[in-house]
Write an enzyme that holds these catalytic residues in place. Structure first.
Site, PDB file in Angstrom:
ATOM      1  CE  LYS A   1      10.209  14.187  18.898  1.00 12.46           C
ATOM      2  NZ  LYS A   1       9.129  13.282  18.434  1.00 12.46           N
TER       3      LYS A   1
ATOM      4  CG  ASP B   1      11.593  11.870  16.211  1.00 13.43           C
ATOM      5  OD1 ASP B   1      10.363  11.734  16.234  1.00 13.43           O
ATOM      6  OD2 ASP B   1      12.166  12.661  15.423  1.00 13.43           O
TER       7      ASP B   1
HETATM    8  P1  NDP Z   1      14.216   7.337  10.878  1.00 13.92           P
HETATM    9  O1  NDP Z   1      15.459   8.022  11.284  1.00 13.92           O
HETATM   10  O2  NDP Z   1      14.063   5.880  11.136  1.00 13.92           O
HETATM   11  O3  NDP Z   1      13.932   7.564   9.336  1.00 13.92           O
HETATM   12  C1  NDP Z   1      13.806   8.842   8.804  1.00 13.92           C
HETATM   13  C2  NDP Z   1      13.642   8.743   7.303  1.00 13.92           C
HETATM   14  O4  NDP Z   1      13.342  10.026   6.786  1.00 13.92           O
HETATM   15  C3  NDP Z   1      14.899   8.299   6.607  1.00 13.92           C
HETATM   16  O5  NDP Z   1      14.557   7.600   5.441  1.00 13.92           O
HETATM   17  C4  NDP Z   1      15.569   9.618   6.294  1.00 13.92           C
HETATM   18  O6  NDP Z   1      16.484   9.553   5.208  1.00 13.92           O
HETATM   19  C5  NDP Z   1      14.413  10.498   5.967  1.00 13.92           C
HETATM   20  N1  NDP Z   1      14.734  11.879   6.351  1.00 13.92           N
HETATM   21  C6  NDP Z   1      15.065  12.317   7.573  1.00 13.92           C
HETATM   22  N2  NDP Z   1      15.342  13.630   7.579  1.00 13.92           N
HETATM   23  C7  NDP Z   1      15.190  14.014   6.323  1.00 13.92           C
HETATM   24  C8  NDP Z   1      15.322  15.249   5.713  1.00 13.92           C
HETATM   25  N3  NDP Z   1      15.687  16.358   6.378  1.00 13.92           N
HETATM   26  N4  NDP Z   1      15.057  15.313   4.393  1.00 13.92           N
HETATM   27  C9  NDP Z   1      14.669  14.202   3.725  1.00 13.92           C
HETATM   28  N5  NDP Z   1      14.537  12.984   4.266  1.00 13.92           N
HETATM   29  C10 NDP Z   1      14.782  12.896   5.554  1.00 13.92           C
HETATM   30  O7  NDP Z   1      13.044   8.143  11.584  1.00 13.92           O
HETATM   31  P2  NDP Z   1      11.529   7.697  11.867  1.00 13.92           P
HETATM   32  O8  NDP Z   1      11.057   6.809  10.777  1.00 13.92           O
HETATM   33  O9  NDP Z   1      11.468   7.240  13.253  1.00 13.92           O
HETATM   34  O10 NDP Z   1      10.791   9.100  11.797  1.00 13.92           O
HETATM   35  C11 NDP Z   1      10.214   9.618  10.600  1.00 13.92           C
HETATM   36  C12 NDP Z   1       9.185  10.681  10.938  1.00 13.92           C
HETATM   37  O11 NDP Z   1       8.153  10.099  11.744  1.00 13.92           O
HETATM   38  C13 NDP Z   1       9.698  11.877  11.746  1.00 13.92           C
HETATM   39  O12 NDP Z   1       8.951  13.027  11.395  1.00 13.92           O
HETATM   40  C14 NDP Z   1       9.347  11.498  13.183  1.00 13.92           C
HETATM   41  O13 NDP Z   1       9.244  12.634  14.020  1.00 13.92           O
HETATM   42  C15 NDP Z   1       7.997  10.838  12.962  1.00 13.92           C
HETATM   43  N6  NDP Z   1       7.534   9.922  13.994  1.00 13.92           N
HETATM   44  C16 NDP Z   1       8.308   8.875  14.421  1.00 13.92           C
HETATM   45  C17 NDP Z   1       7.813   8.000  15.374  1.00 13.92           C
HETATM   46  C18 NDP Z   1       8.571   6.800  15.797  1.00 13.92           C
HETATM   47  O14 NDP Z   1       8.013   6.014  16.583  1.00 13.92           O
HETATM   48  N7  NDP Z   1       9.786   6.571  15.352  1.00 13.92           N
HETATM   49  C19 NDP Z   1       6.494   8.206  15.986  1.00 13.92           C
HETATM   50  C20 NDP Z   1       5.740   9.288  15.408  1.00 13.92           C
HETATM   51  C21 NDP Z   1       6.263  10.114  14.471  1.00 13.92           C
HETATM   52  P3  NDP Z   1      18.053   9.490   5.499  1.00 13.92           P
HETATM   53  O15 NDP Z   1      18.302   8.139   6.060  1.00 13.92           O
HETATM   54  O16 NDP Z   1      18.687   9.731   4.186  1.00 13.92           O
HETATM   55  O17 NDP Z   1      18.337  10.584   6.486  1.00 13.92           O
HETATM   56  O1  2IT Z   2       6.854  11.675  17.425  1.00 12.02           O
HETATM   57  C1  2IT Z   2       6.613  10.713  18.187  1.00 12.02           C
HETATM   58  O2  2IT Z   2       5.478  10.503  18.633  1.00 12.02           O
HETATM   59  C2  2IT Z   2       7.714   9.806  18.516  1.00 12.02           C
HETATM   60  N1  2IT Z   2       8.815  10.001  18.040  1.00 12.02           N
HETATM   61  C3  2IT Z   2       7.478   8.663  19.470  1.00 12.02           C
HETATM   62  C4  2IT Z   2       7.556   9.138  20.891  1.00 12.02           C
HETATM   63  C5  2IT Z   2       7.507   8.058  21.933  1.00 12.02           C
HETATM   64  O3  2IT Z   2       7.632   8.441  23.108  1.00 12.02           O
HETATM   65  O4  2IT Z   2       7.340   6.882  21.621  1.00 12.02           O
END
Ligand code: NDP
Ligand code: 2IT
Length: 448
Positions: free
Chosen positions: A126, A166
Site C-alpha cells: 500500500k 484508493d
Molecule cells: P474515494 O476517495 O472515492 O471516496 C471516499 C469517500 O469516503 C468520500 O465520500 C469521502 O468523503 C469519504 N471519506 C474519506 N475519508 C473520510 C474521513 N476521514 N471521514 C469521513 N469520510 C471520509 O475512496 P474509495 O471509495 O476508493 O475508498 C473508500 C474506502 O474503500 C476506503 O477505505 C478504501 O481503502 C476502501 N477500498 C477502496 C477500493 C477501491 O477500489 N477504490 C478497494 C477496496 C477498498 P469526502 O469526499 O468528503 O472526503
Molecule cells: O484497498 C484496496 O484493495 C484497494 N484500494 C484496491 C487496490 C488495487 O490494487 O486495486
C-alpha cells in the site's frame, strides 16, 4: 505467554504510535490462535509471524511540487511493500491529509490477506501521501502526481509492485502517474491499475469494489436463507466504492437510503437518486449539500453540528464504504436496536473492534473488508492479466469473473470458519483462509 501474544506485544513495542496498525494486526493474530497453536513449534522456529507482521520494505520520501501561486509545497509519501510471498506487491495509493506511516502499514497488512483470498497471484502493499487533492486544480494534482512518481518509479513495475487507486486516487490521478512512469522509464506496461480504458484499463474495474461488495453480501444472505432484494440499505461514503455499491444494490432490488461524505450525510426516504449522486460527486466533485438542494425527498445532516450519527437510520443492511473506524460501538448498538441483519465492509476496517464483536455477538452477519471489498483488487489483477496478454476483455467477461471470485471468497471463509469450529464467524474465516496460503508460500520459499 503464547507465541501469538508475544508477537503482538513486539508489534506494539516496535511500532509506537501506530494504533490502526496495531488494531489490524490484533484482529488477524487473534483469529489465527487456533491455527498457530496447532503448529506452534514450527511457526515459532521459523519466526513466521514476526516476518508476517514486518514489511519486506518501507519507502518514505518527500514530494515537492509547485502550487498555482508559484509556492513550493512539500508532502510526505509512503510505499510499504509488505509481503511478496504469493505475487508482486499489489495495493492502492491513498491521498488524504490523514495519511501517515501507521495508516499505510495497516492497509498494507490487510492487503496481504485480502489479496490471498482473491485466489490470484498478488502480494500485499500500500502507498499514499498526506497530499489532499480536494480543492486543488487539475494542474496542481498533476504536479503532485508527477513528482510522486518521479521518486516512486524506481521501486515499482509490472512484475514487482503495481499500485492502484484508493481514497483520493481515482482515474485522474492514475492517468497522471501512468504518464510520468512511461516518460521516465519508456515502458508501456501494466505498472498501475485503474487506468483509463483508452490506455490499458479494464472494463468493470471502476465498478468492481462496489459490485463485488454486493455480490458477496448477496451470497452471504442467500446462504443464510435470505435475499438482498427488497432490503433497505445504508451506505456511508459517496466515493468510488459507495457509488457502485449503491448502483449494484439498486440493480439487485434493494433500496439505498443513505450516503455520506466527510462533512455530512443524506437520508433519502425515496431511495438515493444515483444519476444525481454521480453528477454531484463524479462530475462536479462537489459536496452532498448540492445533492440535498436538488432533491426534495433528501434530508441533509451536518456532521459538524450533529456528529457522525448516520447509523441511526433503520435498515436491514449496513455497508460502510468511507474510511477506517467510522462505525463504532454506539453505532452498532443503534443498528442492532433497529433490527439490522447484515453488515458488510466496503471500506478497509471501517468497524471498530468492539463494534465488530458486538455485532457478531448479536447474531448480525458480518463480512470483513478484506473479503467483502476484495473485488477491487481482484479486478486489478484481471487488469494485469489483460495488460500482459495485450488484450481487453468485455465488461461481461470481467464482471462474470468478478462474481465467481466473490462467491468463491465467501465460501472459502465460510468453510474455514466451520473447519476451525467458528461457524458463522466470517472475520476468523477470512483471516485463517487468507493466512494459510501466504504461510504455505513463505514456508516453501525458505527464510527470506
Ligand atoms: P474515494 O476517495 O472515492 O471516496 C471516499 C469517500 O469516503 C468520500 O465520500 C469521502 O468523503 C469519504 N471519506 C474519506 N475519508 C473520510 C474521513 N476521514 N471521514 C469521513 N469520510 C471520509 O475512496 P474509495 O471509495 O476508493 O475508498 C473508500 C474506502 O474503500 C476506503 O477505505 C478504501 O481503502 C476502501 N477500498 C477502496 C477500493 C477501491 O477500489 N477504490 C478497494 C477496496 C477498498 P469526502 O469526499 O468528503 O472526503
Ligand atoms: O484497498 C484496496 O484493495 C484497494 N484500494 C484496491 C487496490 C488495487 O490494487 O486495486
Amino acid at each position: 505467554m503464547s507465541y501469538v501474544d508475544e508477537v503482538f506485544q513486539m508489534v506494539v513495542e516496535k511500532n509506537p504510535a501506530q494504533p490502526e496498525f496495531h488494531q489490524a494486526v490484533k484482529e488477524v493474530l487473534d483469529s489465527l490462535r487456533v491455527v498457530i497453536e496447532a503448529n506452534e513449534e514450527e511457526y515459532k522456529r521459523d519466526a513466521l509471524l514476526e516476518r508476517l507482521v514486518t514489511p519486506e520494505r518501507q519507502l518514505l520520501f518527500r514530494v515537492p511540487w509547485v502550487d498555482d501561486k508559484g509556492q513550493v509545497q512539500v508532502n510526505n509519501a509512503y510505499r510499504v511493500q509488505f509481503n511478496s510471498a504469493i505475487g508482486p506487491y499489489k495495493g492502492g495509493i491513498r491521498l488524504h491529509p490523514s495519511v501517515n506511516l501507521g495508516i499505510i502499514k495497516f492497509l498494507g497488512f490487510e492487503q496481504i490477506f485480502k489479496n490471498s483470498l482473491t485466489g490470484l497471484p498478488i502480494g500485499g502493499g500500500k502507498g499514499g501521501s498526506d497530499f489532499d487533492p480536494k480543492g486543488k486544480s487539475d494542474r496542481e494534482v498533476m504536479a503532485f502526481c508527477q513528482s510522486f512518481i518521479t521518486e516512486l518509479h524506481k521501486y515499482i513495475g509490472a512484475d514487482t509492485d503495481v499500485p492502484a487507486g484508493d481514497i483520493g486516487t481515482g482515474a485522474r490521478e492514475i492517468g497522471y502517474m501512468y504518464g510520468q512512469y512511461k516518460r521516465l522509464t519508456g515502458l508501456y506496461e501494466g505498472v498501475l491499475t485503474g487506468k483509463g480504458l483508452s490506455y490499458g484499463g479494464s472494463l468493470a474495474r471502476k465498478e468492481a469494489t462496489g459490485y463485488g461488495l454486493l455480490y458477496l453480501t448477496s451470497e452471504m444472505l442467500k446462504c443464510n436463507g435470505m435475499d438482498i432484494a427488497g432490503k433497505t440499505v445504508a451506505i456511508s461514503g459517496s466515493g468510488n466504492v459507495a457509488i457502485y455499491a449503491c448502483q449494484k444494490a439498486q440493480q439487485l432490488g434493494a433500496k439505498v437510503v443513505t450516503v455520506s461524505d466527510s462533512t455530512g450525510w443524506i437520508y433519502d426516504a425515496e431511495g438515493i437518486d444515483l444519476d444525481l449522486l454521480r453528477e454531484v460527486k463524479e462530475v462536479k466533485r462537489a459536496r452532498l449539500t448540492e445533492y440535498a438542494a436538488a432533491r426534495p425527498s433528501a434530508e441533509y445532516h451536518d456532521k459538524a453540528k450533529e456528529g457522525n450519527n448516520q447509523w441511526i437510520v433503520k435498515v436491514d443492511v449496513a455497508l460502510p464504504c468511507a474510511t477506517q473506524n467510522e462505525l463504532n460501538l454506539e453505532d452498532a448498538k443503534n443498528l442492532v436496536a433497529n433490527g439490522v441483519i447484515a453488515v458488510a465492509e466496503g471500506a478497509n476496517m471501517p468497524t471498530t473492534a468492539d463494534a465488530t464483536e458486538y455485532l457478531q455477538e448479536k447474531g448480525v452477519l458480518f463480512a470483513p473488508g478484506k473479503a467483502a471489498n476484495a473485488g477491487g483488487v481482484a479486478t486489478s489483477a484481471l487488469e494485469m492479466s489483460q495488460n500482459s496478454e495485450r488484450l481487453s476483455w468485455t465488461f461481461e467477461e470481467v464482471d462474470s469473473k468478478l462474481q465467481t471470485i466473490m462467491v468463491n471468497i465467501f465460501h472459502n471463509l465460510d468453510d474455514a470458519a466451520k473447519k476451525y469450529g467458528m461457524e458463522g464467524n466470517y472475520v476468523a474465516g477470512a483471516n485463517i483462509a487468507g493466512f494459510l496460503k501466504v504461510a504455505e508460500a513463505m514456508t516453501a520459499q525458505g527464510i527470506v
